[in-house]
Scaffold this motif. Structure first.
Motif, PDB file in Angstrom:
ATOM      1  N   VAL A  57       0.857  -1.112  -0.048  1.00 30.71           N
ATOM      2  CA  VAL A  57       0.025  -0.069   0.120  1.00 30.71           C
ATOM      3  C   VAL A  57       0.810   1.161  -0.030  1.00 30.71           C
ATOM      4  O   VAL A  57       0.457   2.238  -0.732  1.00 30.71           O
ATOM      5  N   PHE A  58       1.990   1.256   0.960  1.00 30.72           N
ATOM      6  CA  PHE A  58       2.712   2.337   0.845  1.00 30.72           C
ATOM      7  C   PHE A  58       3.459   2.815  -0.588  1.00 30.72           C
ATOM      8  O   PHE A  58       3.567   3.708  -1.009  1.00 30.72           O
ATOM      9  N   ASN A  59       4.136   1.633  -1.031  1.00 26.31           N
ATOM     10  CA  ASN A  59       4.681   1.703  -2.377  1.00 26.31           C
ATOM     11  C   ASN A  59       3.664   2.221  -3.395  1.00 26.31           C
ATOM     12  O   ASN A  59       4.164   3.039  -4.193  1.00 26.31           O
ATOM     13  N   HIS A  60       2.476   1.719  -3.555  1.00 26.71           N
ATOM     14  CA  HIS A  60       1.643   2.139  -4.308  1.00 26.71           C
ATOM     15  C   HIS A  60       1.232   3.531  -4.147  1.00 26.71           C
ATOM     16  O   HIS A  60       1.132   4.384  -5.385  1.00 26.71           O
ATOM     17  N   LYS A  61       1.018   3.950  -2.881  1.00 21.76           N
ATOM     18  CA  LYS A  61       0.801   5.560  -2.412  1.00 21.76           C
ATOM     19  C   LYS A  61       1.840   6.214  -3.086  1.00 21.76           C
ATOM     20  O   LYS A  61       1.610   7.638  -3.667  1.00 21.76           O
ATOM     21  N   VAL A  62       3.083   5.936  -2.881  1.00 25.99           N
ATOM     22  CA  VAL A  62       4.146   6.975  -3.129  1.00 25.99           C
ATOM     23  C   VAL A  62       4.469   6.993  -4.568  1.00 25.99           C
ATOM     24  O   VAL A  62       4.733   7.982  -5.222  1.00 25.99           O
ATOM     25  N   ILE A  63       4.551   5.770  -5.123  1.00 30.26           N
ATOM     26  CA  ILE A  63       4.762   5.625  -6.674  1.00 30.26           C
ATOM     27  C   ILE A  63       3.769   6.432  -7.503  1.00 30.26           C
ATOM     28  O   ILE A  63       3.996   7.143  -8.509  1.00 30.26           O
ATOM     29  N   SER A  64       2.370   6.449  -6.967  1.00 26.80           N
ATOM     30  CA  SER A  64       1.492   7.040  -7.649  1.00 26.80           C
ATOM     31  C   SER A  64       1.485   8.427  -7.632  1.00 26.80           C
ATOM     32  O   SER A  64       0.863   9.433  -8.283  1.00 26.80           O
ATOM     33  N   SER A  65       2.136   9.160  -6.508  1.00 28.14           N
ATOM     34  CA  SER A  65       2.241  10.658  -6.459  1.00 28.14           C
ATOM     35  C   SER A  65       3.479  11.106  -7.176  1.00 28.14           C
ATOM     36  O   SER A  65       3.799  12.384  -7.383  1.00 28.14           O
ATOM     37  N   TYR A  66       4.409  10.238  -7.755  1.00 30.44           N
ATOM     38  CA  TYR A  66       5.473  10.528  -8.423  1.00 30.44           C
ATOM     39  C   TYR A  66       4.962  11.146  -9.971  1.00 30.44           C
ATOM     40  O   TYR A  66       4.318  10.608 -10.521  1.00 30.44           O
ATOM     41  N   GLN A  67       5.699  12.305 -10.065  1.00 29.54           N
ATOM     42  CA  GLN A  67       5.543  12.806 -11.445  1.00 29.54           C
ATOM     43  C   GLN A  67       6.630  12.860 -12.189  1.00 29.54           C
ATOM     44  O   GLN A  67       7.948  13.047 -11.640  1.00 29.54           O
ATOM     45  N   LEU A  68       6.902  12.567 -13.446  1.00 30.03           N
ATOM     46  CA  LEU A  68       8.084  12.613 -14.253  1.00 30.03           C
ATOM     47  C   LEU A  68       8.865  14.100 -14.143  1.00 30.03           C
ATOM     48  O   LEU A  68      10.233  14.206 -14.135  1.00 30.03           O
ATOM     49  N   SER A  69       8.033  15.175 -13.995  1.00 32.36           N
ATOM     50  CA  SER A  69       8.606  16.325 -14.018  1.00 32.36           C
ATOM     51  C   SER A  69       9.166  16.813 -12.807  1.00 32.36           C
ATOM     52  O   SER A  69       9.910  17.831 -12.664  1.00 32.36           O
ATOM     53  N   ASP A  70       9.039  15.780 -11.780  1.00 31.74           N
ATOM     54  CA  ASP A  70       9.964  16.185 -10.494  1.00 31.74           C
ATOM     55  C   ASP A  70      11.333  15.854 -10.536  1.00 31.74           C
ATOM     56  O   ASP A  70      11.832  16.343  -9.508  1.00 31.74           O
ATOM     57  N   ASN A  71      11.708  15.399 -11.608  1.00 29.97           N
ATOM     58  CA  ASN A  71      13.086  15.266 -11.725  1.00 29.97           C
ATOM     59  C   ASN A  71      13.860  14.360 -10.697  1.00 29.97           C
ATOM     60  O   ASN A  71      14.799  14.892  -9.895  1.00 29.97           O
ATOM     61  N   LEU A  72      13.246  13.263 -10.373  1.00 28.24           N
ATOM     62  CA  LEU A  72      13.624  12.421  -9.011  1.00 28.24           C
ATOM     63  C   LEU A  72      14.752  11.538  -9.484  1.00 28.24           C
ATOM     64  O   LEU A  72      14.815  10.994 -10.399  1.00 28.24           O
ATOM     65  N   THR A  73      15.674  11.448  -8.577  1.00 20.66           N
ATOM     66  CA  THR A  73      16.917  10.610  -8.657  1.00 20.66           C
ATOM     67  C   THR A  73      16.576   9.374  -8.324  1.00 20.66           C
ATOM     68  O   THR A  73      15.930   8.923  -7.321  1.00 20.66           O
TER      69      THR A  73
END
Length: 146
Positions: A57-73
């Motif tokens: 549940v945690f993984n799903h919640k966090v990953i669904s909040s990710y945007q490619l425009s966030d430039n995450l490393t």
């Protein structure tokens, strides 16, 4: 002969508390809410201590909040989600492509995590470039290229 007063007089604080029960209740409720908020904001989730159900549940919640425009490393993602369940990597034309799979849903209760139970995150030179099925498709296209 005067009668002595044998009644015990309450202390000022006790007297105030008795007369202001609503104020005490509201104050205690506010303190509880403040402490709860502080714990939620400043106590990080430890994915290593979570049950597998909570972690999905945690993984799903966090990953669904990710945007490619966030430039995450890649490092930021690993710090937040912990170690991936499955990984794959390839180097093509001096570009490093890494596919990290995080389990987000269980399809068979067999104790084995498979790629179809995960959400894929594709990193190009350690920067997030694709999520989900798009990540898998891009990785397969790149890894098959001559």
């Amino acid at each position: 002969m005067p009668l002595s007063d044998n009644t015990i007089k309450p202390k000022p604080l006790v007297s105030w508390l008795r007369h202001n029960r609503v104020a005490v209740f509201i104050g205690a409720l506010a303190l509880y809410a403040l402490l709860t908020l502080l714990v939620l904001l400043y106590y990080p989730d430890d994915v290593e201590q979570m049950s597998w159900v909570d972690r999905e549940v945690f993984n799903h919640k966090v990953i669904s909040s990710y945007q490619l425009s966030d430039n995450l490393t890649q490092q930021q993602v690993i710090e937040r989600l912990g170690s991936p369940d499955i990984t794959a990597a390839v180097k093509v034309d001096n570009q490093i492509y890494q596919l990290l799979y995080y389990r987000t849903h269980r399809s068979a209760p067999d104790g084995i995590t498979t790629a179809d139970e995960c959400t894929a995150l594709l990193f190009k030179n350690r920067l997030l470039v694709a999520i989900g099925d798009d990540a898998t498709a891009q990785y397969q296209a790149v890894s098959r290229a001559p």
